[in-house]
Enzyme design. Structure first.
Site, PDB file in Angstrom:
ATOM      1  N   SER A   1     -23.353 -45.559  63.494  1.00 20.33           N
ATOM      2  CA  SER A   1     -22.608 -46.798  63.747  1.00 20.33           C
ATOM      3  C   SER A   1     -22.290 -47.576  62.473  1.00 20.33           C
ATOM      4  CB  SER A   1     -23.386 -47.707  64.713  1.00 20.33           C
ATOM      5  OG  SER A   1     -22.543 -48.699  65.264  1.00 20.33           O
ATOM      6  N   PRO A   2     -21.692 -46.928  61.455  1.00 16.73           N
ATOM      7  CA  PRO A   2     -21.345 -47.646  60.219  1.00 16.73           C
ATOM      8  C   PRO A   2     -20.315 -48.743  60.434  1.00 16.73           C
ATOM      9  CG  PRO A   2     -20.253 -45.521  60.272  1.00 16.73           C
ATOM     10  CD  PRO A   2     -21.213 -45.530  61.420  1.00 16.73           C
TER      11      PRO A   2
ATOM     12  N   GLN B   1     -14.432 -40.370  76.377  1.00 15.60           N
ATOM     13  CA  GLN B   1     -13.190 -41.082  76.089  1.00 15.60           C
ATOM     14  C   GLN B   1     -12.035 -40.162  75.718  1.00 15.60           C
ATOM     15  OE1 GLN B   1     -13.940 -44.040  73.096  1.00 15.60           O
ATOM     16  NE2 GLN B   1     -14.835 -45.495  74.521  1.00 15.60           N
TER      17      GLN B   1
ATOM     18  N   ASN C   1     -35.588 -38.788  70.408  1.00 17.16           N
ATOM     19  CA  ASN C   1     -34.765 -39.991  70.567  1.00 17.16           C
ATOM     20  C   ASN C   1     -35.572 -41.122  71.182  1.00 17.16           C
ATOM     21  OD1 ASN C   1     -32.571 -41.671  70.610  1.00 17.16           O
ATOM     22  ND2 ASN C   1     -31.664 -40.797  72.438  1.00 17.16           N
TER      23      ASN C   1
ATOM     24  N   SER D   1     -12.382 -41.641  67.937  1.00  9.08           N
ATOM     25  CA  SER D   1     -11.716 -41.141  69.133  1.00  9.08           C
ATOM     26  C   SER D   1     -10.331 -40.574  68.864  1.00  9.08           C
ATOM     27  CB  SER D   1     -11.603 -42.269  70.179  1.00  9.08           C
ATOM     28  OG  SER D   1     -10.886 -43.372  69.635  1.00  9.08           O
TER      29      SER D   1
ATOM     30  N   GLY E   1     -18.230 -41.901  64.250  1.00 16.29           N
ATOM     31  CA  GLY E   1     -17.846 -41.794  65.655  1.00 16.29           C
ATOM     32  C   GLY E   1     -16.407 -42.237  65.789  1.00 16.29           C
TER      33      GLY E   1
ATOM     34  N   TYR F   1     -25.653 -37.409  76.072  1.00 13.42           N
ATOM     35  CA  TYR F   1     -24.251 -37.759  75.850  1.00 13.42           C
ATOM     36  C   TYR F   1     -23.376 -37.161  76.944  1.00 13.42           C
ATOM     37  CZ  TYR F   1     -25.498 -39.316  71.107  1.00 13.42           C
ATOM     38  OH  TYR F   1     -26.054 -39.969  70.031  1.00 13.42           O
TER      39      TYR F   1
END
Length: 401
Positions: free
Chosen positions: A278-279, A97, A192, A359, A357, A124
């Protein structure tokens, strides 16, 4: 001013000027012990004249705070590795992104704010995230010893042998990651997701091998169940191998059971900690989906149709209603809703670090501010949050007040 002295038998009886004969004479002389005690009393008197004669105080190993940045550091599980309580993840953003320039700016802001944990994975952006991360580390000339770099293995390529957790892919996959990162080793390599096609003993042996070879310092799991983690630990102990030190798990307002019910017992019994991700629930908790799905959001992308479906569902609408109520608590605490969400995750005693995470630099700076919000989440505030969410697991949990 405080002065402390350490006085041992070795120091008292050490020979002078390297003459062993003096040492032997002192050791056998009946007056040597009283002479040593007299010297100690003299040192003690000098110390008292300068200030207090006290024991040394050590910072708690559980959590410490950097004076310059305010960043808090915790042990990774019950290992000795110290990690920043907030880390930077590269999922979606690096190589996807955002541009390489923005990625460098994000890492710089994070590093200068005290973040030392940077997480990536071989999958990723098809390996581009590791390349960008490695290029930035090399360009910035940051000391390798000041960084904690983690990567994850499972999805390495299209061939049958380029994915999974076989010994072949763990070794070859990690070598590929190191090549892309331009590093000699990673601090933590994560398995993973569990691999039902590979025996647990093979996975543990392969992870032990890469650690013994200096390719990694520790290993952990990602998206494993408590039972699977316990099996890995038992196999490691049975065959004198190295067990995992932590689990990467999703954790936020609407995803609580695993981190608050399943993992605490593992933390206390075998020392496995949590690196949560991913909070903000893939952006749901930011509040930007309050009035639908904006065209510029992640949920509007074709590859994230699952996220859009989740947002517009009945449960999604209920979540947005709860977020409106939580926003009032954030307002009372003089913080934003994302800051409240991240600080809430940090309050869990078993969480070593929360991966952010983001951007853009503005979002990262905002989320890093959650550290200042953490002390504001008292037991009463936590109870109010639980009341609004209505999903607190029925289990005892240790939290940071």
């Amino acid at each position: 001013m405080q002065v402390s002295f350490a006085c041992t038998d070795h120091n008292m009886k050490a020979p002078r000027n390297g003459d062993d004969r003096h040492g032997k004479q002192n050791a056998t002389s009946p007056n040597s012990g009283s002479a040593a005690r007299a010297r100690f009393r003299t040192v003690a008197l000098i110390a008292r004249s300068l200030g207090s004669f006290t024991h040394r105080h050590h910072i708690s190993l559980k959590e410490s705070t950097a004076k310059l940045t305010g960043m808090k550091y915790r042990n990774l599980g019950k290992s000795g590795l110290r990690v920043s309580c907030l880390g930077l993840g590269t999922w979606v953003t690096f190589g996807g992104q955002i541009s390489d320039e923005v990625a460098e700016r994000l890492m710089t802001i994070a590093y200068e704010s005290g973040v030392n944990l940077f997480d990536t994975a071989e999958v990723y952006s098809a390996g581009k995230a590791e390349i960008i991360l490695g290029n930035i580390i090399k360009k910035k000339c940051w000391r390798r010893s000041s960084l904690v770099i983690t990567t994850k293995l499972y999805w390495g390529g299209k061939a049958e042998t380029e994915r999974g957790l076989s010994r072949k892919h763990i070794i070859e996959g990690l070598k590929g990651s190191l090549q892309r990162l331009q590093l000699e080793y990673v601090d933590v390599v994560f398995a993973n997701r569990p691999d039902n096609n590979t025996p647990m003993e093979e996975i543990v042996r392969a992870m032990t091998y890469v650690i013994n070879q200096g390719m990694a310092m520790y290993w952990g799991t990602s998206r494993w169940t408590a039972m699977e983690i316990m099996e890995a630990y038992s196999v490691a102990r049975q065959f004198n191998m190295i067990p995992p030190v932590c689990e990467q798990a999703e954790y936020h307002f609407f995803q609580r059971d695993k981190v608050e019910v399943q993992l605490p017992e593992l933390y206390h019994k075998i020392g496995v900690g949590v690196v949560s991700w991913s909070p903000l629930a893939c952006g749901i908790i930011t509040g930007k989906y309050e009035n639908g799905v904006p065209e510029s959001s992640r949920a509007s992308m074709k590859s994230y149709q699952w996220l859009k479906d989740k947002i517009v569902s009945e449960d999604g609408r209920k979540q947005q209603a709860k977020l409106k109520e939580l926003a009032h608590i954030a307002e009372k605490l003089s913080c934003t809703l994302p800051q409240l969400a991240v600080a809430w995750c940090l309050r869990n005693e078993g969480v070593s670090s929360v991966l952010l995470g983001t951007s853009n630099p503005e979002q990262l700076t905002e989320n890093l501010g959650a550290i200042q919000v953490l002390p504001k989440i008292t037991s009463d505030v936590a109870s109010d949050i639980d009341h609004i969410l209505g999903n607190r697991p029925h289990s005892k949990r240790d939290v940071r007040s």
